[in-house]
Design a protein around this motif. Structure first.
Motif, PDB file in Angstrom:
ATOM      1  N   GLN A  13      35.578  31.209  35.163  1.00  0.00           N
ATOM      2  CA  GLN A  13      35.291  31.068  36.395  1.00  0.00           C
ATOM      3  C   GLN A  13      35.999  29.540  36.726  1.00  0.00           C
ATOM      4  OE1 GLN A  13      32.297  30.551  40.145  1.00  0.00           O
ATOM      5  NE2 GLN A  13      31.468  30.864  38.146  1.00  0.00           N
ATOM      6  N   HIS A  36      35.021  42.729  35.402  1.00  0.00           N
ATOM      7  CA  HIS A  36      34.196  42.802  36.664  1.00  0.00           C
ATOM      8  C   HIS A  36      33.292  44.047  36.831  1.00  0.00           C
ATOM      9  CE1 HIS A  36      35.758  39.146  38.888  1.00  0.00           C
ATOM     10  NE2 HIS A  36      36.561  39.168  38.051  1.00  0.00           N
ATOM     11  N   GLN A  51      28.874  33.353  40.676  1.00  0.00           N
ATOM     12  CA  GLN A  51      30.214  33.488  41.083  1.00  0.00           C
ATOM     13  C   GLN A  51      30.311  32.829  42.407  1.00  0.00           C
ATOM     14  OE1 GLN A  51      32.143  34.154  38.578  1.00  0.00           O
ATOM     15  NE2 GLN A  51      30.830  34.844  37.370  1.00  0.00           N
ATOM     16  N   TYR A  79      37.878  34.229  41.854  1.00  0.00           N
ATOM     17  CA  TYR A  79      37.843  35.625  41.087  1.00  0.00           C
ATOM     18  C   TYR A  79      37.901  35.197  39.568  1.00  0.00           C
ATOM     19  CZ  TYR A  79      39.427  40.304  39.760  1.00  0.00           C
ATOM     20  OH  TYR A  79      39.509  41.470  39.364  1.00  0.00           O
TER      21      TYR A  79
END
Length: 389
Positions: A136, A268, A288, A293
């Motif tokens: 991240q 993911h 998140q 992304y």
């Protein structure tokens, strides 16, 4: 044992390496430039320089930015030691900025506060290493603004983050930093066995890092101090290192890059299933940021210890005993004996310490099956003493 991370090697990868073994070049051939171009084109960077590890990439990045004796490098305490050690390699002093309790990345607010104090004390950093933990990205726009205000240079340690995005752009594009570093260790998203890469949009920084990764030796006449003696001639114009990547590693990287988007997409899928399956357990799942992304190199949970009858170590050991290869990313760098000898104490960065006392990295790799993920969940339920699956 279900490992916390694992490479995904297919027949195309094997064939690519075998092709190099049967070629004229095992090192310093065409595959390294091909790999560099493939990564640079994918993320939108002007230059990419492949090296033998991400640590080497961090080292030459710091040197290219002019980090030297007496300067300061700042980074996060929640990272592998290389993110800080690269400053020590250059003779610089190292300090840390505490983490954001939601993202576990370096906190921009705490950075701003520390910069204001450092300005008053005349000890501002020359380089800041922003680590994209678990894949991240940090809040790079905020960090970049602070860099403009206080005059420090920025390295993105994106060892976990290839294939991820920040504000719609691939990590590595260099919009908010001077240099980005990727890692290609086997547990990372894309592997070259061992390997790393430094990316930049600066011609000057690229030229400097290119020189430093190969002994400081050049055949480029524009960099030489006098005319060459003949076509055999080279000059050492700087003190560099043997940090080159081999053709074998690059060939594997070229092949792996063809599946990068699929690798990240699968991660993911696994993360969403984890989020769902863990929703009713006494753990905190990764948050998140909507602007990001993640590459999702890691899936880190934090134990809600007030709601669990066992302690952190007991849960960790129970998972290992059940064949789940959990890990802990990371022991805060400032608590390591080498850094404690510099004067750091464990309590210097309380958010990092709180994270360390609760964090466990669950298995996360693109080849992981749904059945393996169920095994992890059932083992975790048992380890938390909340019943079997």
């Amino acid at each position: 044992m279900i490992p916390y991370g694992k490479q995904a090697i297919c027949q195309a990868d094997i064939d690519a390496v075998l092709e190099v073994l049967q070629s004229d070049f095992l090192t310093q051939g065409p595959k390294v430039p091909e790999f560099e171009a493939k990564v640079a084109d994918h993320v939108g960077a002007k230059h990419a320089l492949a090296v033998n590890s991400a640590t080497s990439a961090l080292h030459i990045a710091c040197l290219a930015l002019g980090l030297e004796d007496g300067d300061w490098l700042w980074t996060t305490p929640i990272t592998f030691v290389a993110s800080a050690n690269c400053g020590l390699y250059c003779g610089a002093k190292v300090d840390f900025v505490d983490i954001d309790p939601q993202t576990y990345n370096l906190c921009p607010q705490k950075l701003a506060e520390k910069l204001e104090q450092a300005k008053q004390e005349d000890r501002l950093p020359k380089v800041l290493v922003a680590v994209h933990l678990s894949g991240q990205p940090c809040d790079m726009e905020a960090i970049h603004k602070l860099g403009q205000q206080y005059g420090f240079r920025i390295i993105e340690d994106a060892s976990h983050a290839i294939g991820g995005k920040y504000k719609g752009e691939f990590i590595g594009s260099g919009r908010y930093s001077d240099i980005t570093v990727f890692s290609f260790h086997p547990v990372k998203i894309v592997t070259t066995a061992e390997g790393g890469m430094a990316l930049t949009n600066s011609d000057e920084l690229a030229s400097r890092m290119n020189l430093l990764r190969s002994h400081g030796v050049t055949r480029d006449q524009s960099l030489m101090t006098h005319e060459p003696d003949g076509p055999w001639y080279y000059q050492q114009v700087d003190l560099g290192f043997n940090y080159r990547m081999t053709e074998l590693q690059a060939a594997l990287g070229v092949s792996q890059m063809d599946r990068l988007d699929a690798f990240v997409a699968r991660r993911h899928e696994l993360a969403k299933r984890y989020d769902h399956l863990l929703a009713y357990l006494p753990v905190t799942t990764p948050w998140q940021h909507p602007d990001s992304y993640s590459g999702l190199h890691l899936y880190v949970i934090r134990l809600q210890l007030d709601n669990i009858s066992r302690n952190h170590r007991q849960v960790f050991e129970s998972l290992r005993e059940q064949g789940i290869g959990v890990n802990l990313h990371y022991i805060p760098v400032h608590t390591q004996p080498y850094y404690q000898a510099m004067g750091f104490t464990a309590e210097d960065f309380p958010e990092a310490l709180a994270y360390y006392r609760e964090a466990i990295s669950l298995p996360m790799f693109q080849g992981m099956t749904d059945e393996q993920q169920k095994e992890v969940i059932n083992a975790l339920k048992s380890a938390l003493s909340t019943g079997g699956g």
